[in-house]
Design a protein around this motif. Structure first.
Motif, PDB file in Angstrom:
ATOM      1  N   GLY A   1       0.772  -1.233   0.000  1.00 44.67           N
ATOM      2  CA  GLY A   1       0.000   0.000   0.000  1.00 44.67           C
ATOM      3  C   GLY A   1       0.801   1.278   0.000  1.00 44.67           C
ATOM      4  O   GLY A   1       0.323   2.303   0.495  1.00 44.67           O
ATOM      5  N   GLY A   2       1.994   1.265  -0.565  1.00 48.83           N
ATOM      6  CA  GLY A   2       2.800   2.473  -0.628  1.00 48.83           C
ATOM      7  C   GLY A   2       3.283   2.729  -2.032  1.00 48.83           C
ATOM      8  O   GLY A   2       2.849   2.089  -2.993  1.00 48.83           O
ATOM      9  N   GLY A   3       4.192   3.669  -2.152  1.00 50.71           N
ATOM     10  CA  GLY A   3       4.776   3.971  -3.448  1.00 50.71           C
ATOM     11  C   GLY A   3       5.770   5.094  -3.317  1.00 50.71           C
ATOM     12  O   GLY A   3       5.711   5.900  -2.382  1.00 50.71           O
ATOM     13  N   MET A   4       6.719   5.150  -4.241  1.00 55.05           N
ATOM     14  CA  MET A   4       7.728   6.202  -4.276  1.00 55.05           C
ATOM     15  C   MET A   4       7.761   6.785  -5.677  1.00 55.05           C
ATOM     16  O   MET A   4       7.806   6.051  -6.670  1.00 55.05           O
ATOM     17  N   ALA A   5       7.736   8.098  -5.781  1.00 54.06           N
ATOM     18  CA  ALA A   5       7.651   8.749  -7.079  1.00 54.06           C
ATOM     19  C   ALA A   5       8.854   8.433  -7.961  1.00 54.06           C
ATOM     20  O   ALA A   5       8.720   8.314  -9.176  1.00 54.06           O
ATOM     21  N   LEU A   6      10.023   8.306  -7.356  1.00 51.36           N
ATOM     22  CA  LEU A   6      11.244   7.979  -8.099  1.00 51.36           C
ATOM     23  C   LEU A   6      11.676   6.578  -7.684  1.00 51.36           C
ATOM     24  O   LEU A   6      12.665   6.386  -6.976  1.00 51.36           O
ATOM     25  N   ASP A   7      10.916   5.594  -8.133  1.00 51.17           N
ATOM     26  CA  ASP A   7      11.056   4.238  -7.589  1.00 51.17           C
ATOM     27  C   ASP A   7      12.063   3.346  -8.298  1.00 51.17           C
ATOM     28  O   ASP A   7      12.358   2.244  -7.842  1.00 51.17           O
ATOM     29  N   GLN A   8      12.608   3.792  -9.397  1.00 50.71           N
ATOM     30  CA  GLN A   8      13.479   2.924 -10.192  1.00 50.71           C
ATOM     31  C   GLN A   8      14.669   2.356  -9.404  1.00 50.71           C
ATOM     32  O   GLN A   8      14.966   1.157  -9.518  1.00 50.71           O
ATOM     33  N   PRO A   9      15.387   3.144  -8.590  1.00 50.84           N
ATOM     34  CA  PRO A   9      16.544   2.606  -7.873  1.00 50.84           C
ATOM     35  C   PRO A   9      16.201   1.512  -6.857  1.00 50.84           C
ATOM     36  O   PRO A   9      17.070   0.722  -6.483  1.00 50.84           O
ATOM     37  N   ALA A  10      14.949   1.462  -6.433  1.00 53.69           N
ATOM     38  CA  ALA A  10      14.547   0.493  -5.412  1.00 53.69           C
ATOM     39  C   ALA A  10      14.366  -0.912  -5.960  1.00 53.69           C
ATOM     40  O   ALA A  10      14.473  -1.891  -5.217  1.00 53.69           O
ATOM     41  N   VAL A  11      14.099  -1.020  -7.254  1.00 53.25           N
ATOM     42  CA  VAL A  11      13.687  -2.299  -7.828  1.00 53.25           C
ATOM     43  C   VAL A  11      14.712  -3.411  -7.655  1.00 53.25           C
ATOM     44  O   VAL A  11      14.383  -4.484  -7.121  1.00 53.25           O
ATOM     45  N   PRO A  12      15.972  -3.250  -8.072  1.00 55.07           N
ATOM     46  CA  PRO A  12      16.916  -4.365  -7.934  1.00 55.07           C
ATOM     47  C   PRO A  12      17.170  -4.760  -6.487  1.00 55.07           C
ATOM     48  O   PRO A  12      17.411  -5.937  -6.201  1.00 55.07           O
ATOM     49  N   ILE A  13      17.094  -3.808  -5.583  1.00 52.21           N
ATOM     50  CA  ILE A  13      17.309  -4.106  -4.169  1.00 52.21           C
ATOM     51  C   ILE A  13      16.159  -4.950  -3.629  1.00 52.21           C
ATOM     52  O   ILE A  13      16.362  -5.960  -2.942  1.00 52.21           O
ATOM     53  N   ARG A  14      14.939  -4.545  -3.955  1.00 49.95           N
ATOM     54  CA  ARG A  14      13.768  -5.286  -3.475  1.00 49.95           C
ATOM     55  C   ARG A  14      13.740  -6.694  -4.051  1.00 49.95           C
ATOM     56  O   ARG A  14      13.453  -7.666  -3.348  1.00 49.95           O
ATOM     57  N   GLU A  15      14.051  -6.806  -5.341  1.00 48.67           N
ATOM     58  CA  GLU A  15      14.040  -8.126  -5.973  1.00 48.67           C
ATOM     59  C   GLU A  15      15.123  -9.038  -5.388  1.00 48.67           C
ATOM     60  O   GLU A  15      14.886 -10.229  -5.174  1.00 48.67           O
TER      61      GLU A  15
END
Length: 458
Positions: free
Chosen positions: A143-157
């Motif tokens: 239920g969240g989100g970050m406007a500049l979310d691209q850098p988070a993707v590889p870390i989360r995966e």
């Protein structure tokens, strides 16, 4: 917010104190990193209208899964509330999450485990750091989100942090693994029927259209898709502006639209409409209409329109049930009731709806896992859901799936009109085909290989 109702930044939008009065605006940010397990008094049935029994008592039990204790579940809620460019951005996400957790915990939690909210505030530019922190102690992100979310993707995966998102922005986030997005968006199709209904209402004006978005990869990707979609729906875009993330003076951008003779405007402004509206008034710029993303359906925009009476008609697209008519949908009314009880003083807007669609899906999927709570179980249950609409809070999605397995977005949308007096559902412009929604399959625009190649080159 920073990205047009998108996929949705759906930031911003319609608060209300009464089911028929819109009160939106930026809410107060949580001050602690962890909201903590609920101590709310009993009184919740655990039944969400249109979704079913999603929270109830149980035995809990020992677990070796990260973030899952015998009596608690730690959940990350991403947002950008403490940023200084657009203060309060997505502050509704942790507020709504805390209210939902209190409501759910009062009914017994998820099979006896109480939800603990961890407020992961990226402040726009710290997405990677906050995701790294979540990877240390949280079960999932919900239920969240970050406007500049691209850098988070590889870390989360890499750390296996499963997510049921409030919203996603960049293409990398849209198609990431270990995720279910309740709206069913993908990178090659865009729901954009609102451009079509506006083209029918203003056929001449849309032949000289202006668009744009903040000059950052996450935003430009999505706004360029809207440009492609608008042209597929009959618009002719003659000017596409790319201002920096923070703009102090909108006059030069307004003047460029004006000089190009733009008569149908989807502004390059992605956040606070007030300075843009003032610049239009100062310049004496009068296009036929202005169309805005969902994030603008808030009190701030209403006040801007009231303060600038010479503005043309202002329309807002939405894929969330209008809070102005919350009383006509039990699920939306339940959200309003829950926020009033467990988040007293917090304004309610469409970010709360975005959060609620994710939380109800997560709770439904997690409860079905029983005591053996794992990320894969939750995601698999969520991905198998048919005809998802969070009880009517969001436009219906026929089939959910994992984000990296080509989900299909809902074709449904509705139109709102903003005046100095408030926000109203525009039935005439919407042309509803299902409940309040226009669900024509043609509302989904599928991008061509050439367009996708152009996006990849951005």
């Amino acid at each position: 917010m920073l990205c047009k109702g998108l996929m949705q930044l759906r930031r911003s939008a319609l608060p209300l104190a009464l089911a028929t009065v819109i009160l939106a605006g930026t809410s107060v940010v949580l001050t602690s990193t962890t909201a903590g397990a609920s101590t709310a008094a009993s009184g919740s049935s655990g039944v969400w209208p249109g979704v079913g029994k999603i929270c109830e008592p149980g035995s809990g039990g020992a677990s070796t899964v990260r973030g899952v204790g015998s009596k608690t579940i730690n959940i990350a809620v991403f947002n950008d509330a403490s940023n200084t460019i657009d203060p309060g951005l997505e502050s509704e996400f942790p507020q709504q999450a805390t209210a939902f957790a209190d409501w759910c915990n009062a009914a017994g939690g998820i099979n006896g485990r109480k939800i603990v909210i961890d407020n992961r505030d990226a402040a726009l530019f710290n997405a990677a750091q906050q995701t790294t922190a979540a990877c240390q102690s949280d079960f999932m992100a919900v239920g969240g989100g970050m406007a500049l979310d691209q850098p988070a993707v590889p870390i989360r995966e890499k750390c296996g942090l499963g997510q049921i998102s409030g919203y996603v922005v960049s293409d990398a986030s849209v198609e990431s693994s270990d995720q279910v997005d309740p709206t069913g968006i993908n990178t090659s199709a865009v729901t954009a029927g609102w451009f079509g209904v506006l083209a029918k209402a203003y056929p001449k004006a849309v032949q000289v259209s202006g668009m744009g978005g903040s000059d950052t990869p996450s935003v430009i990707e999505s706004e360029t898709k809207y440009e492609f979609a608008a042209e597929a729906e009959g618009w002719k875009v003659v000017d596409f502006l790319e201002p920096p993330t923070s703009v102090e003076n909108w006059a030069p951008y307004v003047e460029q639209y004006q000089q190009k003779g733009v008569t149908a405007l989807w502004p390059a402004d992605n956040a606070n409409f007030t300075p843009f509206a003032q610049a239009m008034t100062t310049a004496g710029y009068h296009p036929a209409f202005v169309a805005l993303g969902t994030q603008f359906a808030n009190t701030q925009t209403v006040q801007a329109v009231a303060a600038n009476p010479s503005l043309p008609p202002i329309f807002v697209e939405t894929q969330w049930w209008p809070l102005a008519i919350a009383s006509q949908n039990p699920s939306t009314e339940q959200l309003v009731t829950t926020m009033k009880k467990y988040a007293k003083g917090d304004q309610i807007d469409f970010d709360d709806e975005e959060g609620a669609e994710a939380w109800t899906l997560w709770a439904k999927a997690a409860s079905a896992c029983g005591a053996s709570l794992t990320v894969s179980c939750v995601l698999n249950n969520a991905a198998a859901t048919k005809n998802w609409d969070a009880g009517g809070i969001q436009a219906p999605v026929a089939t959910l799936t994992l984000s990296n397995e080509n989900p299909q977005p809902s074709p449904c949308f509705a139109m709102l009109q903003l005046t100095g007096k408030g926000i109203s559902y525009d039935k005439k412009l919407t042309h509803p085909t299902q409940s309040i929604w226009n669900c024509d399959p043609k509302n989904v625009v599928h991008l061509t290989p050439a367009q996708l190649a152009q996006l990849n080159a951005l």
